[in-house]
Design a protein around this motif. Structure first.
Motif, PDB file in Angstrom:
ATOM      1  N   ILE A  75      -1.302  -9.948  -3.569  1.00  0.00           N
ATOM      2  CA  ILE A  75      -2.459 -10.824  -3.786  1.00  0.00           C
ATOM      3  C   ILE A  75      -3.720 -10.212  -3.182  1.00  0.00           C
ATOM      4  O   ILE A  75      -4.791 -10.237  -3.802  1.00  0.00           O
ATOM      5  N   LEU A  76      -3.583  -9.645  -1.988  1.00  0.00           N
ATOM      6  CA  LEU A  76      -4.741  -8.992  -1.369  1.00  0.00           C
ATOM      7  C   LEU A  76      -5.205  -7.782  -2.185  1.00  0.00           C
ATOM      8  O   LEU A  76      -6.414  -7.579  -2.381  1.00  0.00           O
ATOM      9  N   LEU A  79      -8.799  -5.363  -6.477  1.00  0.00           N
ATOM     10  CA  LEU A  79      -8.795  -4.713  -7.792  1.00  0.00           C
ATOM     11  C   LEU A  79      -9.660  -5.452  -8.808  1.00  0.00           C
ATOM     12  O   LEU A  79     -10.354  -4.823  -9.604  1.00  0.00           O
ATOM     13  N   ARG A  80      -9.613  -6.769  -8.786  1.00  0.00           N
ATOM     14  CA  ARG A  80     -10.342  -7.531  -9.818  1.00  0.00           C
ATOM     15  C   ARG A  80     -11.845  -7.349  -9.719  1.00  0.00           C
ATOM     16  O   ARG A  80     -12.562  -7.613 -10.678  1.00  0.00           O
ATOM     17  N   LEU A 121      -0.433  -8.880 -10.405  1.00  0.00           N
ATOM     18  CA  LEU A 121       0.198 -10.002  -9.716  1.00  0.00           C
ATOM     19  C   LEU A 121       1.673 -10.135 -10.063  1.00  0.00           C
ATOM     20  O   LEU A 121       2.425 -10.773  -9.325  1.00  0.00           O
ATOM     21  N   VAL A 122       2.092  -9.563 -11.162  1.00  0.00           N
ATOM     22  CA  VAL A 122       3.512  -9.558 -11.535  1.00  0.00           C
ATOM     23  C   VAL A 122       4.156  -8.226 -11.173  1.00  0.00           C
ATOM     24  O   VAL A 122       5.257  -8.182 -10.622  1.00  0.00           O
ATOM     25  N   ALA A 123       3.475  -7.142 -11.462  1.00  0.00           N
ATOM     26  CA  ALA A 123       4.055  -5.811 -11.295  1.00  0.00           C
ATOM     27  C   ALA A 123       4.304  -5.448  -9.837  1.00  0.00           C
ATOM     28  O   ALA A 123       5.361  -4.897  -9.503  1.00  0.00           O
ATOM     29  N   SER A 124       3.373  -5.732  -8.974  1.00  0.00           N
ATOM     30  CA  SER A 124       3.527  -5.334  -7.575  1.00  0.00           C
ATOM     31  C   SER A 124       4.673  -6.090  -6.885  1.00  0.00           C
ATOM     32  O   SER A 124       5.522  -5.465  -6.250  1.00  0.00           O
ATOM     33  N   MET A 152       2.699   0.976 -14.716  1.00  0.00           N
ATOM     34  CA  MET A 152       2.523   0.312 -16.013  1.00  0.00           C
ATOM     35  C   MET A 152       1.390  -0.694 -15.951  1.00  0.00           C
ATOM     36  O   MET A 152       0.601  -0.817 -16.893  1.00  0.00           O
ATOM     37  N   ALA A 153       1.284  -1.418 -14.841  1.00  0.00           N
ATOM     38  CA  ALA A 153       0.185  -2.387 -14.694  1.00  0.00           C
ATOM     39  C   ALA A 153      -1.149  -1.662 -14.592  1.00  0.00           C
ATOM     40  O   ALA A 153      -2.141  -2.070 -15.209  1.00  0.00           O
TER      41      ALA A 153
END
Length: 87
Positions: A11-12, A17-18, A28-31, A78-79
């Motif tokens: 999340i951090l 990144l955003r 948020l899914v890949a990590s 991939m993300a």
């Protein structure tokens, strides 16, 4: 505990990144999935695979760590490939 730390870290990282790249939501899914892969690989080594002593056991442990790291890199790579530069 590791998965909680992985989720918080993800999340951090995403919050940073955003601000720099577009389409960073996949992070948020890949990590966390990458952290889960690492933890699963270590669990396999410690809980499922038979104990091996000596040099062979050390090499087995290193191989498991490298496998977890490769999976983490695969998921996050991939993300990251979906990121777009913000204008």
């Amino acid at each position: 505990l590791v998965l909680t730390g992985g989720a918080i870290t993800s999340i951090l990282q995403w919050s940073m990144l955003r601000t720099v790249v577009g389409r960073s939501d996949a992070w948020l899914v890949a990590s966390p999935a990458g952290y889960l892969a690492v933890v699963s690989a270590l669990w396999l080594n410690d809980g499922v695979l038979p104990r091996t002593v000596g040099v062979v056991g050390a090499l087995q442990y290193v191989a498991v760590i490298l496998m977890g790291a490769a999976l983490f890199g695969l998921f996050t790579g991939m993300a990251a490939s979906r990121f777009e530069a913000q204008r």
